[in-house]
Write a protein that holds these residues in place. Structure first.
Motif, PDB file in Angstrom:
ATOM      1  N   ASN A   1     -45.043  10.874  34.648  1.00 19.52           N
ATOM      2  CA  ASN A   1     -43.665  10.530  34.048  1.00 19.52           C
ATOM      3  C   ASN A   1     -43.547   9.571  34.642  1.00 19.52           C
ATOM      4  OD1 ASN A   1     -41.536   9.783  32.816  1.00 19.52           O
ATOM      5  ND2 ASN A   1     -41.331  12.472  32.248  1.00 19.52           N
ATOM      6  N   ALA A   2     -43.222   8.670  34.867  1.00 17.79           N
ATOM      7  CA  ALA A   2     -42.642   6.725  35.170  1.00 17.79           C
ATOM      8  C   ALA A   2     -41.164   7.547  35.344  1.00 17.79           C
ATOM      9  CB  ALA A   2     -42.811   5.856  34.254  1.00 17.79           C
ATOM     10  N   LEU A   3     -40.775   7.754  34.366  1.00 13.83           N
ATOM     11  CA  LEU A   3     -39.423   7.910  34.715  1.00 13.83           C
ATOM     12  C   LEU A   3     -39.822   8.996  36.589  1.00 13.83           C
ATOM     13  CD1 LEU A   3     -37.213   8.994  31.592  1.00 13.83           C
ATOM     14  CD2 LEU A   3     -37.229   7.293  32.931  1.00 13.83           C
ATOM     15  N   ASP A   4     -40.574   9.622  36.769  1.00 11.68           N
ATOM     16  CA  ASP A   4     -40.280  10.262  37.991  1.00 11.68           C
ATOM     17  C   ASP A   4     -41.259   9.582  38.810  1.00 11.68           C
ATOM     18  OD1 ASP A   4     -38.978  12.704  36.862  1.00 11.68           O
ATOM     19  OD2 ASP A   4     -40.845  12.779  36.535  1.00 11.68           O
ATOM     20  N   THR A   5     -42.094   9.114  38.612  1.00  8.55           N
ATOM     21  CA  THR A   5     -43.043   7.949  39.872  1.00  8.55           C
ATOM     22  C   THR A   5     -42.147   6.424  40.012  1.00  8.55           C
ATOM     23  OG1 THR A   5     -44.456   7.486  37.913  1.00  8.55           O
ATOM     24  CG2 THR A   5     -45.122   9.254  38.909  1.00  8.55           C
ATOM     25  N   LEU A   6     -41.727   6.274  39.324  1.00  7.66           N
ATOM     26  CA  LEU A   6     -40.537   4.921  39.776  1.00  7.66           C
ATOM     27  C   LEU A   6     -39.568   5.578  40.331  1.00  7.66           C
ATOM     28  CD1 LEU A   6     -39.968   3.693  35.785  1.00  7.66           C
ATOM     29  CD2 LEU A   6     -40.807   2.409  38.062  1.00  7.66           C
ATOM     30  N   GLN A   7     -39.229   6.631  40.143  1.00 12.76           N
ATOM     31  CA  GLN A   7     -38.403   6.807  41.658  1.00 12.76           C
ATOM     32  C   GLN A   7     -38.691   7.176  43.399  1.00 12.76           C
ATOM     33  OE1 GLN A   7     -35.142   6.248  41.190  1.00 12.76           O
ATOM     34  NE2 GLN A   7     -35.111   6.857  38.777  1.00 12.76           N
ATOM     35  N   GLN A   8     -40.047   7.843  43.101  1.00 11.64           N
ATOM     36  CA  GLN A   8     -41.073   7.390  44.179  1.00 11.64           C
ATOM     37  C   GLN A   8     -41.647   6.411  44.882  1.00 11.64           C
ATOM     38  OE1 GLN A   8     -43.533  10.420  42.619  1.00 11.64           O
ATOM     39  NE2 GLN A   8     -41.940  12.460  41.879  1.00 11.64           N
ATOM     40  N   THR A   9     -41.062   5.429  44.196  1.00 14.50           N
ATOM     41  CA  THR A   9     -42.405   4.414  44.841  1.00 14.50           C
ATOM     42  C   THR A   9     -41.185   3.352  44.773  1.00 14.50           C
ATOM     43  OG1 THR A   9     -43.625   4.697  42.608  1.00 14.50           O
ATOM     44  CG2 THR A   9     -43.706   2.725  43.728  1.00 14.50           C
ATOM     45  N   GLU A  10     -41.865   2.161  46.202  1.00 17.54           N
ATOM     46  CA  GLU A  10     -40.761   1.241  46.768  1.00 17.54           C
ATOM     47  C   GLU A  10     -41.060  -0.118  46.152  1.00 17.54           C
ATOM     48  OE1 GLU A  10     -39.565   2.257  50.703  1.00 17.54           O
ATOM     49  OE2 GLU A  10     -39.414   4.190  51.087  1.00 17.54           O
ATOM     50  N   LEU A  11     -41.118  -0.719  45.303  1.00 16.36           N
ATOM     51  CA  LEU A  11     -41.310  -1.786  45.092  1.00 16.36           C
ATOM     52  C   LEU A  11     -39.843  -2.900  45.102  1.00 16.36           C
ATOM     53  CD1 LEU A  11     -43.903  -0.848  41.821  1.00 16.36           C
ATOM     54  CD2 LEU A  11     -44.503  -2.260  44.818  1.00 16.36           C
ATOM     55  N   THR A  12     -39.798  -4.035  45.465  1.00 15.30           N
ATOM     56  CA  THR A  12     -39.023  -4.087  45.570  1.00 15.30           C
ATOM     57  C   THR A  12     -38.406  -6.083  44.819  1.00 15.30           C
ATOM     58  OG1 THR A  12     -38.898  -5.002  47.855  1.00 15.30           O
ATOM     59  CG2 THR A  12     -37.600  -2.758  46.532  1.00 15.30           C
ATOM     60  N   THR A  13     -39.550  -6.808  45.028  1.00 13.30           N
ATOM     61  CA  THR A  13     -39.932  -7.834  44.550  1.00 13.30           C
ATOM     62  C   THR A  13     -41.070  -8.252  43.395  1.00 13.30           C
ATOM     63  OG1 THR A  13     -40.351  -8.525  47.022  1.00 13.30           O
ATOM     64  CG2 THR A  13     -39.251  -9.360  46.214  1.00 13.30           C
ATOM     65  N   ILE A  14     -40.565  -7.408  42.502  1.00 14.21           N
ATOM     66  CA  ILE A  14     -41.549  -7.450  41.245  1.00 14.21           C
ATOM     67  C   ILE A  14     -41.786  -8.697  40.300  1.00 14.21           C
ATOM     68  CG2 ILE A  14     -42.251  -6.221  39.096  1.00 14.21           C
ATOM     69  CD1 ILE A  14     -40.717  -3.907  40.164  1.00 14.21           C
ATOM     70  N   ASP A  15     -42.505  -9.338  40.339  1.00 12.57           N
ATOM     71  CA  ASP A  15     -42.534 -11.020  39.808  1.00 12.57           C
ATOM     72  C   ASP A  15     -42.770 -10.283  37.811  1.00 12.57           C
ATOM     73  OD1 ASP A  15     -43.093 -12.168  41.955  1.00 12.57           O
ATOM     74  OD2 ASP A  15     -44.946 -11.897  41.797  1.00 12.57           O
ATOM     75  N   MET A  16     -42.947  -9.340  37.482  1.00 11.20           N
ATOM     76  CA  MET A  16     -42.990  -9.619  36.127  1.00 11.20           C
ATOM     77  C   MET A  16     -43.044  -8.286  35.281  1.00 11.20           C
ATOM     78  SD  MET A  16     -46.006 -11.327  33.373  1.00 11.20           S
ATOM     79  CE  MET A  16     -46.435 -10.858  32.072  1.00 11.20           C
ATOM     80  N   ILE A  17     -42.210  -7.079  34.563  1.00  8.05           N
ATOM     81  CA  ILE A  17     -42.346  -6.468  34.124  1.00  8.05           C
ATOM     82  C   ILE A  17     -42.531  -5.861  32.737  1.00  8.05           C
ATOM     83  CG2 ILE A  17     -40.481  -4.015  33.363  1.00  8.05           C
ATOM     84  CD1 ILE A  17     -39.022  -5.084  35.686  1.00  8.05           C
ATOM     85  N   PHE A  18     -43.960  -5.148  32.221  1.00  8.76           N
ATOM     86  CA  PHE A  18     -44.591  -5.032  30.537  1.00  8.76           C
ATOM     87  C   PHE A  18     -44.620  -3.180  30.764  1.00  8.76           C
ATOM     88  CE2 PHE A  18     -47.869  -4.597  27.769  1.00  8.76           C
ATOM     89  CZ  PHE A  18     -47.534  -5.233  26.482  1.00  8.76           C
ATOM     90  N   ILE A  19     -43.718  -3.165  29.649  1.00 11.20           N
ATOM     91  CA  ILE A  19     -42.994  -1.242  29.417  1.00 11.20           C
ATOM     92  C   ILE A  19     -43.391  -1.981  27.640  1.00 11.20           C
ATOM     93  CG2 ILE A  19     -41.428  -0.540  28.670  1.00 11.20           C
ATOM     94  CD1 ILE A  19     -39.016  -1.678  30.095  1.00 11.20           C
ATOM     95  N   ASP A  20     -44.601  -0.530  27.460  1.00 11.82           N
ATOM     96  CA  ASP A  20     -45.076  -0.923  26.453  1.00 11.82           C
ATOM     97  C   ASP A  20     -45.663   1.383  26.754  1.00 11.82           C
ATOM     98  OD1 ASP A  20     -46.401  -0.670  24.596  1.00 11.82           O
ATOM     99  OD2 ASP A  20     -48.477  -1.016  24.962  1.00 11.82           O
ATOM    100  N   ALA A  21     -44.583   2.058  27.062  1.00 16.43           N
ATOM    101  CA  ALA A  21     -44.943   3.690  26.915  1.00 16.43           C
ATOM    102  C   ALA A  21     -43.812   4.189  26.225  1.00 16.43           C
ATOM    103  CB  ALA A  21     -43.893   3.852  28.792  1.00 16.43           C
ATOM    104  N   ASP A  22     -43.514   5.282  26.402  1.00 14.14           N
ATOM    105  CA  ASP A  22     -42.078   6.223  25.127  1.00 14.14           C
ATOM    106  C   ASP A  22     -41.169   5.358  24.662  1.00 14.14           C
ATOM    107  OD1 ASP A  22     -41.920   6.301  27.957  1.00 14.14           O
ATOM    108  OD2 ASP A  22     -40.935   8.679  27.175  1.00 14.14           O
ATOM    109  N   LYS A  23     -41.231   4.872  23.697  1.00 20.45           N
ATOM    110  CA  LYS A  23     -40.211   3.942  23.026  1.00 20.45           C
ATOM    111  C   LYS A  23     -38.382   4.224  23.549  1.00 20.45           C
ATOM    112  CE  LYS A  23     -43.853   1.758  21.640  1.00 20.45           C
ATOM    113  NZ  LYS A  23     -44.094   1.052  22.291  1.00 20.45           N
TER     114      LYS A  23
END
Ligand code: SAM
Length: 219
Positions: A120-142
């Motif tokens: 579940n991205a709501l969990d895995t995002l919290q566990q991921t250290e990504l700090t300088t993202i160039d682009m975000i594409f959201i296409d999951a649960d609305k």
């Protein structure tokens, strides 16, 4: 004088899909294999893919986060437009889809460019250290779009781009009391509105390709 918007007819859509598409034989093959595995046919189209690729090239994106990757079609489409060394982080909750994405990344020679975060991205995002993202594409649960946006915008670099798919909510975006998939339509309405008022974003725009994409640039 305001220009009357041109309606997208089947003929115009076919023209655009023929001339302005990111589709390749290899990506068509991916879709065929996904179908054989029973993976739903709900990937972005080639015209949307061409738009995403143009954005990737415009900002020289090297770190992309995608929430909702299904068979990897949009992730690989974006990766194809990146310079060597770029990475698309795919957040996907379905383990069978994650296995399929890994197989496809291998087939495309993109093992090092496609990083899969299963769960579940709501969990895995919290566990991921990504700090300088160039682009975000959201296409999951609305219903979670706004939460993804809030988690990710602080990690997006200045000048980076955020895009949410299905911004027109299958044609129901303007309805005050939606009957069709009301939770999903309301989720998109909330996301579009949040994009409009977010203090760290420039005013967003709607791109009426596919089911629409809402896009903004970080200040
Ligand atoms: N972006 C893909 C493409 O165009 O090729 C299509 C994505 S599909 C519309 C939505 C995906 O989001 C599905 O694969 C689903 O399993 C995934 N998904 C839904 N809710 C999720 C969640 N909470 N965390 C991670 N993935 C999720």
């Amino acid at each position: 004088m305001a220009t009357v918007p041109t309606l997208m007819t089947a003929e115009i859509a076919e023209y655009a899909e023929t001339l302005f598409t990111s589709e390749t034989q290899e990506l068509q093959q991916l879709l065929l294999q996904a179908k054989e595995k029973g993976i739903p046919d709900i990937s972005i189209g080639g015209v949307q893919g061409a738009f995403l690729q143009t954005m990737v090239r415009a900002i020289h994106a090297k770190v992309i986060v995608e929430i909702g990757s299904l068979a990897g079609y949009s992730a690989i489409t974006m990766a194809l437009a990146m310079n060597d060394g770029g990475v698309v982080h795919c957040f996907e909750r379905d383990s069978e889809y994650c296995t399929f994405i890994a197989e496809q990344a291998f087939a495309f020679g993109m093992n090092e460019n496609i990083i899969i975060h299963e769960g579940n991205a709501l969990d895995t995002l919290q566990q991921t250290e990504l700090t300088t993202i160039d682009m975000i594409f959201i296409d999951a649960d609305k219903p979670s779009y706004t939460k993804y946006m809030e988690i990710l915008i602080p990690r997006l670099r200045s000048g980076g781009i955020i895009i949410g798919d299905n911004a027109l909510a299958w044609g129901h975006i303007a309805e005050e009391y939606p009957i069709f998939e009301p939770e999903n339509v309301r989720g998109i309405q909330e996301f579009n509105q949040s994009m409009r008022v977010h203090k760290e974003l420039h005013p967003p725009c709607i791109i009426p390709l596919g089911d629409g994409m809402c896009m903004s640039v970080k200040k």
